[in-house]
Design a protein around this motif. Structure first.
Motif, PDB file in Angstrom:
ATOM      1  N   MET A   1       0.992  -1.551  -0.719  1.00  0.00           N
ATOM      2  CA  MET A   1       0.093  -0.248   0.182  1.00  0.00           C
ATOM      3  C   MET A   1       1.101   1.336   0.199  1.00  0.00           C
ATOM      4  SD  MET A   1      -3.118   1.168   2.825  1.00  0.00           S
ATOM      5  CE  MET A   1      -2.045   1.312   4.313  1.00  0.00           C
ATOM      6  N   ASN A   2       0.740   2.314  -0.887  1.00  0.00           N
ATOM      7  CA  ASN A   2       0.879   3.723  -1.107  1.00  0.00           C
ATOM      8  C   ASN A   2       0.849   4.140   0.256  1.00  0.00           C
ATOM      9  OD1 ASN A   2       2.695   6.239  -1.866  1.00  0.00           O
ATOM     10  ND2 ASN A   2       1.830   5.953  -3.578  1.00  0.00           N
ATOM     11  N   ALA A   3       1.031   4.898   1.273  1.00  0.00           N
ATOM     12  CA  ALA A   3       1.113   5.645   2.332  1.00  0.00           C
ATOM     13  C   ALA A   3       0.850   7.283   2.285  1.00  0.00           C
ATOM     14  CB  ALA A   3       1.746   5.838   3.231  1.00  0.00           C
ATOM     15  N   ALA A   4       1.419   7.740   0.677  1.00  0.00           N
ATOM     16  CA  ALA A   4       1.277   8.745   0.471  1.00  0.00           C
ATOM     17  C   ALA A   4      -0.009   9.101  -0.436  1.00  0.00           C
ATOM     18  CB  ALA A   4       2.128   9.012  -0.885  1.00  0.00           C
ATOM     19  N   ALA A   5      -0.446   7.416  -0.919  1.00  0.00           N
ATOM     20  CA  ALA A   5      -1.458   7.582  -1.553  1.00  0.00           C
ATOM     21  C   ALA A   5      -2.858   7.727  -0.502  1.00  0.00           C
ATOM     22  CB  ALA A   5      -2.107   6.431  -1.895  1.00  0.00           C
ATOM     23  N   HIS A   6      -3.024   7.850   0.615  1.00  0.00           N
ATOM     24  CA  HIS A   6      -3.809   8.126   1.880  1.00  0.00           C
ATOM     25  C   HIS A   6      -3.210   9.014   2.738  1.00  0.00           C
ATOM     26  CE1 HIS A   6      -5.826   4.272   0.347  1.00  0.00           C
ATOM     27  NE2 HIS A   6      -4.528   3.741   0.292  1.00  0.00           N
ATOM     28  N   THR A   7      -2.477  10.002   2.368  1.00  0.00           N
ATOM     29  CA  THR A   7      -2.796  11.109   3.045  1.00  0.00           C
ATOM     30  C   THR A   7      -3.612  11.879   2.971  1.00  0.00           C
ATOM     31  OG1 THR A   7      -1.148  12.119   1.236  1.00  0.00           O
ATOM     32  CG2 THR A   7      -0.068  11.217   3.502  1.00  0.00           C
ATOM     33  N   ARG A   8      -4.080  12.663   3.901  1.00  0.00           N
ATOM     34  CA  ARG A   8      -4.645  14.070   4.123  1.00  0.00           C
ATOM     35  C   ARG A   8      -5.208  14.971   4.438  1.00  0.00           C
ATOM     36  NH1 ARG A   8      -8.613   9.082   6.432  1.00  0.00           N
ATOM     37  NH2 ARG A   8      -6.983   8.259   5.449  1.00  0.00           N
ATOM     38  N   LEU A   9      -5.564  16.289   4.195  1.00  0.00           N
ATOM     39  CA  LEU A   9      -5.501  17.080   4.663  1.00  0.00           C
ATOM     40  C   LEU A   9      -6.812  17.534   5.409  1.00  0.00           C
ATOM     41  CD1 LEU A   9      -4.374  19.708   5.582  1.00  0.00           C
ATOM     42  CD2 LEU A   9      -6.365  20.945   3.220  1.00  0.00           C
ATOM     43  N   LEU A  10      -7.074  17.862   7.103  1.00  0.00           N
ATOM     44  CA  LEU A  10      -8.147  18.310   7.996  1.00  0.00           C
ATOM     45  C   LEU A  10      -7.690  19.633   8.377  1.00  0.00           C
ATOM     46  CD1 LEU A  10      -7.010  14.901  10.235  1.00  0.00           C
ATOM     47  CD2 LEU A  10      -8.810  14.990   7.875  1.00  0.00           C
ATOM     48  N   GLN A  23      -2.264  14.218   8.330  1.00  0.00           N
ATOM     49  CA  GLN A  23      -2.592  12.908   8.639  1.00  0.00           C
ATOM     50  C   GLN A  23      -1.780  12.009   7.385  1.00  0.00           C
ATOM     51  OE1 GLN A  23      -6.471  11.070   9.423  1.00  0.00           O
ATOM     52  NE2 GLN A  23      -5.456   9.401  10.855  1.00  0.00           N
ATOM     53  N   ASP A  24      -0.873  10.970   8.019  1.00  0.00           N
ATOM     54  CA  ASP A  24      -0.680  10.195   6.572  1.00  0.00           C
ATOM     55  C   ASP A  24      -1.056   9.737   6.470  1.00  0.00           C
ATOM     56  OD1 ASP A  24       1.383  12.160   6.092  1.00  0.00           O
ATOM     57  OD2 ASP A  24       2.866  11.122   8.392  1.00  0.00           O
ATOM     58  N   GLY A  25      -2.220   8.358   7.324  1.00  0.00           N
ATOM     59  CA  GLY A  25      -2.840   8.016   6.748  1.00  0.00           C
ATOM     60  C   GLY A  25      -3.894   7.591   7.904  1.00  0.00           C
ATOM     61  N   PRO A  26      -4.732   6.462   7.210  1.00  0.00           N
ATOM     62  CA  PRO A  26      -5.642   5.564   8.417  1.00  0.00           C
ATOM     63  C   PRO A  26      -5.049   4.952   9.946  1.00  0.00           C
ATOM     64  CG  PRO A  26      -6.142   5.172   6.107  1.00  0.00           C
ATOM     65  CD  PRO A  26      -5.316   5.638   6.094  1.00  0.00           C
ATOM     66  N   GLY A  27      -5.415   6.173  10.814  1.00  0.00           N
ATOM     67  CA  GLY A  27      -4.819   5.258  11.852  1.00  0.00           C
ATOM     68  C   GLY A  27      -3.765   6.118  12.414  1.00  0.00           C
ATOM     69  N   ALA A  28      -2.860   7.010  11.622  1.00  0.00           N
ATOM     70  CA  ALA A  28      -2.035   7.472  11.585  1.00  0.00           C
ATOM     71  C   ALA A  28      -2.358   8.849  12.423  1.00  0.00           C
ATOM     72  CB  ALA A  28      -1.464   8.393   9.983  1.00  0.00           C
TER      73      ALA A  28
END
Length: 160
Positions: A1-10, A23-28
């Motif tokens: 899984m590519n962690a960068a593909a799951h980064t997000r701005l909140l 947030q770098d991804g789910p659970g991060a």
């Protein structure tokens, strides 16, 4: 899984401050939290871009914005600040693959104060069945003494 593909701005957008986090991804963990004064930016897009530029990470694929404002269509016009925006246009301008905007106002507590009884005409049912989380205060909920502010009882007022 590519962690960068799951980064997000909140983002938590209010009339006074716009708060951002990464947030770098789910659970991060939620990191790089920053509050910016809303008055310091002409648009919400400018505030978002300022935060992203300061992080030096580029645009994440996803963004979630909580805003204390109704979200009933693509067009958002803040009731407590001059910002107004189209969700689709904001997504395109910043370059998000996914942008979700939610009404954060639902988290606010709701109070309704009645001078009389909410049993009359089933006002209690009308209010509590339509306003989730409503805290209803009515006659008998207060410590103050009962007074007749009209100088006439309600019954006599209606009979006249």
């Amino acid at each position: 899984m590519n962690a960068a593909a799951h980064t997000r701005l909140l983002a938590d957008i209010g009339g006074t401050n716009a708060r951002f986090a990464w947030q770098d991804g789910p659970g991060a963990p939620i990191e790089h939290v920053q509050a910016l004064p809303a008055a310091g930016f002409p648009t919400v897009a400018d505030a978002i871009q300022h935060y992203l530029d300061g992080q030096g990470r580029g645009v994440p694929p996803a963004c979630a914005i909580a805003i204390a404002n109704p979200v009933a269509s693509d067009n958002i016009a803040m009731t407590n600040h001059h910002w107004a925006f189209s969700i689709a246009a904001l997504k395109a301008r910043i370059g998000f693959e996914r942008l979700v905007v939610i009404n954060d106002f639902t988290a606010q507590e709701k109070f309704y104060f009645l001078g009389g009884s909410s049993s009359w005409a089933n006002i209690r049912g009308l209010l509590t069945n339509n306003l989730r989380g409503l805290q209803l205060y009515e006659e008998g909920s207060y410590d103050s003494p009962r007074i007749d502010v009209w100088g006439i009882s309600d019954k006599n007022l209606f009979l006249e």
